[in-house]
Write an enzyme that holds these catalytic residues in place. Structure first.
Site, PDB file in Angstrom:
ATOM      1  N   ARG A 139       8.490  30.892  40.560  1.00 17.12           N
ATOM      2  CA  ARG A 139       7.692  31.012  41.773  1.00 17.12           C
ATOM      3  C   ARG A 139       6.215  31.227  41.455  1.00 17.12           C
ATOM      4  O   ARG A 139       5.346  30.512  41.959  1.00 17.12           O
ATOM      5  CB  ARG A 139       8.191  32.202  42.621  1.00 17.12           C
ATOM      6  CG  ARG A 139       9.599  32.082  43.158  1.00 17.12           C
ATOM      7  CD  ARG A 139       9.748  30.967  44.166  1.00 17.12           C
ATOM      8  NE  ARG A 139       8.822  31.094  45.277  1.00 17.12           N
ATOM      9  CZ  ARG A 139       8.343  30.043  45.966  1.00 17.12           C
ATOM     10  NH1 ARG A 139       8.664  28.810  45.630  1.00 17.12           N
ATOM     11  NH2 ARG A 139       7.535  30.230  46.974  1.00 17.12           N
ATOM     12  N   ILE A 140       5.919  32.212  40.619  1.00 16.73           N
ATOM     13  CA  ILE A 140       4.519  32.505  40.298  1.00 16.73           C
ATOM     14  C   ILE A 140       3.933  31.413  39.418  1.00 16.73           C
ATOM     15  O   ILE A 140       2.788  30.985  39.615  1.00 16.73           O
ATOM     16  CB  ILE A 140       4.390  33.883  39.617  1.00 16.73           C
ATOM     17  CG1 ILE A 140       4.858  34.997  40.563  1.00 16.73           C
ATOM     18  CG2 ILE A 140       2.949  34.140  39.180  1.00 16.73           C
ATOM     19  CD1 ILE A 140       4.089  35.089  41.858  1.00 16.73           C
ATOM     20  N   CYS A 290       2.266  42.718  42.260  1.00 18.84           N
ATOM     21  CA  CYS A 290       1.654  42.268  43.511  1.00 18.84           C
ATOM     22  C   CYS A 290       1.315  43.453  44.407  1.00 18.84           C
ATOM     23  O   CYS A 290       0.245  43.492  45.032  1.00 18.84           O
ATOM     24  CB  CYS A 290       2.578  41.296  44.234  1.00 18.84           C
ATOM     25  SG  CYS A 290       4.237  41.943  44.559  1.00 18.84           S
ATOM     26  N   THR A 291       2.194  44.444  44.455  1.00 18.23           N
ATOM     27  CA  THR A 291       1.946  45.609  45.302  1.00 18.23           C
ATOM     28  C   THR A 291       0.794  46.444  44.769  1.00 18.23           C
ATOM     29  O   THR A 291      -0.071  46.894  45.535  1.00 18.23           O
ATOM     30  CB  THR A 291       3.216  46.469  45.408  1.00 18.23           C
ATOM     31  OG1 THR A 291       4.285  45.674  45.952  1.00 18.23           O
ATOM     32  CG2 THR A 291       2.984  47.675  46.296  1.00 18.23           C
ATOM     33  N   HIS A 317       8.818  44.871  51.623  1.00 15.40           N
ATOM     34  CA  HIS A 317       8.612  43.757  50.700  1.00 15.40           C
ATOM     35  C   HIS A 317       9.601  42.621  50.954  1.00 15.40           C
ATOM     36  O   HIS A 317      10.792  42.857  51.165  1.00 15.40           O
ATOM     37  CB  HIS A 317       8.777  44.269  49.261  1.00 15.40           C
ATOM     38  CG  HIS A 317       8.175  43.384  48.209  1.00 15.40           C
ATOM     39  ND1 HIS A 317       8.680  42.140  47.910  1.00 15.40           N
ATOM     40  CD2 HIS A 317       7.111  43.564  47.392  1.00 15.40           C
ATOM     41  CE1 HIS A 317       7.955  41.594  46.947  1.00 15.40           C
ATOM     42  NE2 HIS A 317       6.991  42.437  46.624  1.00 15.40           N
ATOM     43  N   ASN A 321      13.835  36.704  43.967  1.00 18.96           N
ATOM     44  CA  ASN A 321      14.903  35.969  43.295  1.00 18.96           C
ATOM     45  C   ASN A 321      15.899  36.857  42.557  1.00 18.96           C
ATOM     46  O   ASN A 321      16.978  36.403  42.195  1.00 18.96           O
ATOM     47  CB  ASN A 321      14.293  34.975  42.289  1.00 18.96           C
ATOM     48  CG  ASN A 321      14.342  33.547  42.811  1.00 18.96           C
ATOM     49  OD1 ASN A 321      15.103  33.247  43.724  1.00 18.96           O
ATOM     50  ND2 ASN A 321      13.536  32.682  42.229  1.00 18.96           N
ATOM     51  N   ARG A 335      20.798  46.053  45.239  1.00 17.27           N
ATOM     52  CA  ARG A 335      20.295  44.675  45.235  1.00 17.27           C
ATOM     53  C   ARG A 335      21.401  43.634  45.204  1.00 17.27           C
ATOM     54  O   ARG A 335      21.138  42.441  45.310  1.00 17.27           O
ATOM     55  CB  ARG A 335      19.348  44.461  44.041  1.00 17.27           C
ATOM     56  CG  ARG A 335      18.102  45.330  44.124  1.00 17.27           C
ATOM     57  CD  ARG A 335      17.050  44.913  43.138  1.00 17.27           C
ATOM     58  NE  ARG A 335      15.938  45.851  43.113  1.00 17.27           N
ATOM     59  CZ  ARG A 335      14.772  45.615  42.543  1.00 17.27           C
ATOM     60  NH1 ARG A 335      14.567  44.476  41.915  1.00 17.27           N
ATOM     61  NH2 ARG A 335      13.810  46.521  42.569  1.00 17.27           N
ATOM     62  N   ARG A 371      13.231  46.132  50.769  1.00 12.29           N
ATOM     63  CA  ARG A 371      13.260  44.662  50.756  1.00 12.29           C
ATOM     64  C   ARG A 371      13.797  44.178  52.104  1.00 12.29           C
ATOM     65  O   ARG A 371      14.806  44.681  52.601  1.00 12.29           O
ATOM     66  CB  ARG A 371      14.152  44.159  49.618  1.00 12.29           C
ATOM     67  CG  ARG A 371      13.680  44.548  48.213  1.00 12.29           C
ATOM     68  CD  ARG A 371      12.455  43.759  47.800  1.00 12.29           C
ATOM     69  NE  ARG A 371      11.993  44.122  46.475  1.00 12.29           N
ATOM     70  CZ  ARG A 371      12.402  43.551  45.346  1.00 12.29           C
ATOM     71  NH1 ARG A 371      13.327  42.597  45.377  1.00 12.29           N
ATOM     72  NH2 ARG A 371      11.914  43.937  44.188  1.00 12.29           N
ATOM     73  N   ASN A 454       2.600  38.464  48.563  1.00 15.60           N
ATOM     74  CA  ASN A 454       3.052  38.909  47.250  1.00 15.60           C
ATOM     75  C   ASN A 454       3.218  37.764  46.256  1.00 15.60           C
ATOM     76  O   ASN A 454       3.426  37.994  45.066  1.00 15.60           O
ATOM     77  CB  ASN A 454       4.364  39.687  47.362  1.00 15.60           C
ATOM     78  CG  ASN A 454       5.412  38.988  48.215  1.00 15.60           C
ATOM     79  OD1 ASN A 454       5.370  39.110  49.449  1.00 15.60           O
ATOM     80  ND2 ASN A 454       6.318  38.278  47.593  1.00 15.60           N
TER      81      ASN A 454
END
Length: 487
Positions: A139-140, A290-291, A317, A321, A335, A371, A454
């Protein structure tokens, strides 16, 4: 003619006049970029690859700064003068130049610009772009690729040369190119992408991205691909300490390493805009989370102005993934439950990580995270006890000024709208956006709500670090103020 026909005609005529002026600006903006390597903005809104309507909207945006719409007739003469000056590489804010000239009371625009931009005249950059390698393409990684490709076309200081991944089947290259081309959250890639399967190359807007297949960061010979003194951006998160990340430095052609996650041990955690001046000659730099990037700039300016005794950070948040789509085993607490169906309470290290960039916050913050079933854009709630009593409007006005005039304006944005929701912030380049309508102030108690993309906002912070390491950050004129200088 009816009573309201004349106002309607005036509105149409005014719009047509604006379009005509904006269309006259377009070739001047392109000429400055092409001939002088100058990028133009209006109060921070870049005029790159824009249409006439984008220019008009940018002038309307000036209401946030000057309480009135900036006339195009005020900025067009500035552009005309700029193309005749021997300007060097820079980012010029013509909105600030226009309002500065108006406030000065001067009548000679060229003399004013010669004085304000004396540092820019004749200052042409002759440095070769720095090579950048993305280690990982999730993603990033893919968002970093998009930003790097756009930044190279705009500024030319850094260039994406390669992506390193582990091969996952015969169609690996085509699938990775497809994921770069289309994104369910951020939309289609702005341009064209083609694949050269024979040479393992993805071409994106004329940029050659060599895809290198490797299982180890220490085994790649980048010089074999013409890559030298590269900055490797590790966005896998697999290694987060000095020993693990030092493997990259064993490969030929690597000079520095940037990690897109919080680092462990003695690694420097950098939040651009806050402590990037501490990078110096560090070989391994981490870009925190990111936070941490979303909240640290806001915490700094609040602490500098009012003093923070202690506080709690609660982040709402988007799911990531590492969570399960449906209930299944997961090594982490909670999670394993379905990410799209539940709010999931979990921990965050962001509160403690703030002190790595701002030591004065050591032991002052606690934090947790929830989340939630959205794919992108998160929110941090900063519940703070201050050293002095504060007024809600005064705090909001201060943060608005910081977002518009300070050298943290790329990190902190400010919004004051009753209709804003999370999806409105997808694609923001800021680290965090203060929601002014949600601010609560009572005595020494202050609660701030800070939105942040984020994914994309954080990725822009990472690129700022990469450009800083490369010595390729664009100089911005007129110079911005320190937040402490704002009244």
């Amino acid at each position: 003619m009816t009573a309201n026909a004349q106002p309607e005609q005036n509105q149409q005529s005014d719009w047509n006049d604006k379009v005509a002026l904006a269309q006259e600006m377009l070739p001047l903006i392109s000429q400055l970029h092409r001939n002088n390597d100058v990028v133009v903005s209006i109060f921070g809104r870049l005029l790159v690859g824009v249409k006439d309507t984008d220019i008009i909207k940018s002038h309307r945006y000036a209401r946030r700064v000057t309480d009135r719409e900036l006339p195009l007739s005020q900025t067009l003469p500035i552009l005309r003068e700029l193309v005749d000056m021997n300007l060097g590489t820079a980012s010029l804010d013509i909105g600030r130049l226009a309002t500065g000239f108006e406030k000065s009371g001067e009548t000679d625009l060229r003399a004013y610009l010669d004085r304000e931009l004396a540092e820019v005249v004749g200052k042409h950059s002759e440095n070769e772009p720095t090579d950048v390698v993305l280690y990982g393409f999730g993603r990033i990684g893919r968002l970093l690729a998009r930003i790097l490709i756009a930044r190279e076309a705009t500024y030319g200081g850094v260039r994406l040369r390669a992506v390193v991944v582990r091969k996952n089947g015969d169609n690996d290259l085509v699938k990775r190119a497809s994921l770069l081309r289309r994104d369910s959250v951020h939309g289609a890639f702005d341009g064209t992408i083609t694949v050269d399967e024979e040479n393992d190359v993805i071409w994106a807007n004329g940029t050659k991205i060599q895809v290198i297949y490797s299982n180890s960061p220490a085994e790649v010979d980048y010089t074999a691909y013409g890559i030298n003194d590269a900055i490797v951006v590790d966005n896998t998160g697999r290694w987060r300490d000095r020993e693990g990340l030092s493997q990259h430095l064993e490969s030929k052609g690597v000079a520095r390493v940037v990690l897109t996650a919080p680092g462990k041990g003695d690694l420097i955690n950098v939040v651009y805009g806050i402590n990037h001046d501490q990078i110096d000659d560090e070989k391994i730099i981490t870009a925190a989370s990111c936070t941490t990037n979303g909240i640290t700039p806001v915490l700094k300016v609040i602490n500098d102005r009012y003093g923070v005794e202690h506080g709690h950070v609660e982040t709402v948040h988007s799911f990531t993934n590492d969570q399960n789509l449906i209930d299944n085993f997961h090594k982490g607490s909670r999670r394993g439950r379905a990410a799209g169906l539940n709010m999931v309470l979990t921990e965050t290290g962001a509160a403690k990580a703030v002190s790595k960039a701002l030591p004065e916050f050591e032991g002052k913050l606690t934090g947790n995270a929830i989340r939630v079933p959205t794919p992108d854009v998160s929110m941090a709630v900063l519940n703070l006890t201050l050293e002095t009593e504060v007024d809600r409007d005064e705090v909001n006005n201060f943060l608005r000024k910081v977002s518009l005039h300070s050298n943290l304006r790329q990190q902190i944005s400010y919004i004051h709208s009753p209709e804003i929701v999370s999806s409105d912030f997808v694609g923001t380049t800021h680290a965090g956006i203060v929601d002014g309508l949600a601010t609560i102030a009572q005595g020494k108690h202050l609660v701030l709500y800070v939105w942040y993309d984020n994914e994309f906002g954080y990725s822009n912070q990472v690129i700022r670090i990469v450009e800083e390491v490369a010595g390729a950050r664009p100089e911005i004129y007129p110079r911005r103020l320190e937040a402490a200088e704002l009244k």
